[in-house]
Design a protein around this motif. Sequence first.
Motif, PDB file in Angstrom:
ATOM      1  N   LEU A 192     -60.520  30.020  58.720  1.00  0.00           N
ATOM      2  CA  LEU A 192     -61.734  30.522  57.837  1.00  0.00           C
ATOM      3  C   LEU A 192     -62.392  29.405  57.297  1.00  0.00           C
ATOM      4  N   ARG A 193     -61.899  28.327  56.728  1.00  0.00           N
ATOM      5  CA  ARG A 193     -62.348  27.124  56.295  1.00  0.00           C
ATOM      6  C   ARG A 193     -63.178  26.557  57.159  1.00  0.00           C
ATOM      7  N   LYS A 194     -62.513  26.284  58.366  1.00  0.00           N
ATOM      8  CA  LYS A 194     -63.263  25.651  59.645  1.00  0.00           C
ATOM      9  C   LYS A 194     -64.542  26.638  60.120  1.00  0.00           C
ATOM     10  N   GLY A 195     -64.375  27.810  59.948  1.00  0.00           N
ATOM     11  CA  GLY A 195     -65.496  28.785  60.055  1.00  0.00           C
ATOM     12  C   GLY A 195     -66.469  28.736  58.878  1.00  0.00           C
ATOM     13  N   GLY A 196     -66.470  28.129  57.785  1.00  0.00           N
ATOM     14  CA  GLY A 196     -67.306  27.955  56.672  1.00  0.00           C
ATOM     15  C   GLY A 196     -67.145  29.280  56.013  1.00  0.00           C
ATOM     16  N   LEU A 197     -66.437  30.028  55.958  1.00  0.00           N
ATOM     17  CA  LEU A 197     -66.092  31.197  55.167  1.00  0.00           C
ATOM     18  C   LEU A 197     -65.532  30.847  53.821  1.00  0.00           C
ATOM     19  N   VAL A 217     -63.123  38.295  61.588  1.00  0.00           N
ATOM     20  CA  VAL A 217     -62.628  38.493  62.650  1.00  0.00           C
ATOM     21  C   VAL A 217     -62.687  37.574  63.581  1.00  0.00           C
ATOM     22  N   LEU A 218     -64.132  37.224  63.932  1.00  0.00           N
ATOM     23  CA  LEU A 218     -64.404  36.114  64.799  1.00  0.00           C
ATOM     24  C   LEU A 218     -63.870  34.709  64.595  1.00  0.00           C
ATOM     25  N   ALA A 219     -63.866  34.452  63.198  1.00  0.00           N
ATOM     26  CA  ALA A 219     -63.482  33.093  62.549  1.00  0.00           C
ATOM     27  C   ALA A 219     -62.020  32.684  62.840  1.00  0.00           C
ATOM     28  N   VAL A 220     -61.130  33.858  63.116  1.00  0.00           N
ATOM     29  CA  VAL A 220     -59.878  33.992  63.340  1.00  0.00           C
ATOM     30  C   VAL A 220     -59.607  33.961  64.857  1.00  0.00           C
ATOM     31  N   ASP A 221     -60.435  33.835  65.592  1.00  0.00           N
ATOM     32  CA  ASP A 221     -60.614  33.860  67.200  1.00  0.00           C
ATOM     33  C   ASP A 221     -59.991  35.156  67.625  1.00  0.00           C
ATOM     34  N   GLU A 222     -60.363  36.202  66.791  1.00  0.00           N
ATOM     35  CA  GLU A 222     -60.092  37.476  67.598  1.00  0.00           C
ATOM     36  C   GLU A 222     -61.275  38.009  68.276  1.00  0.00           C
ATOM     37  N   PRO A 223     -61.295  38.118  69.365  1.00  0.00           N
ATOM     38  CA  PRO A 223     -62.491  38.644  70.116  1.00  0.00           C
ATOM     39  C   PRO A 223     -62.667  40.280  69.870  1.00  0.00           C
TER      40      PRO A 223
END
Length: 157
Positions: free
Chosen positions: A54-59, A85-91
């Motif tokens: 989530l941090r890497k995804g900027g959230l 959902v997308l930030a934790v690699d869930e398609p």
Amino acid sequence: MRLSTKGRYAVMAMADLAKNGRGQSGESRAVSLAEIAARQEISLSYLEQLFARLRKGGLVQSVRGPGGGYRLAKAAHETVVAEIVLAVDEPIRATRCVAHGTPRGCMMAGERCITHNLWEDLGAEIHAYLSGVSLEDVVLNRTGARRRAAAGMEVAA
């Protein structure tokens, strides 16, 4: 749609952060993962993995030191569930094609199955729905019919 515990727990944790990330006087405060883990009954080590993504995804933003933890990177009304959902690699997909290793289709010969478009459209609807629900909506229980009813009341007013 394949939404595993990874996506579900990430949304639960982010909603907890949105709800508990304000002090008594309304100022932003960091929330520790231990607090979230206890309230949401999620493993602390699992939360650490999710929050790294989530941090890497900027959230989220991390805060070090005493009283450290995490804060939302954006306001709760600006953060939508699909982003989490997308930030934790869930398609957000309902088809099985990707699971079979071919981008063309899910059948052995690489063709699309007869119901492919049905599931692809469902995945698009799910993504659209999750893109329209903010963390604030989740915290204030304004999802689905409640959100539509509130929007209808605002239009009528």
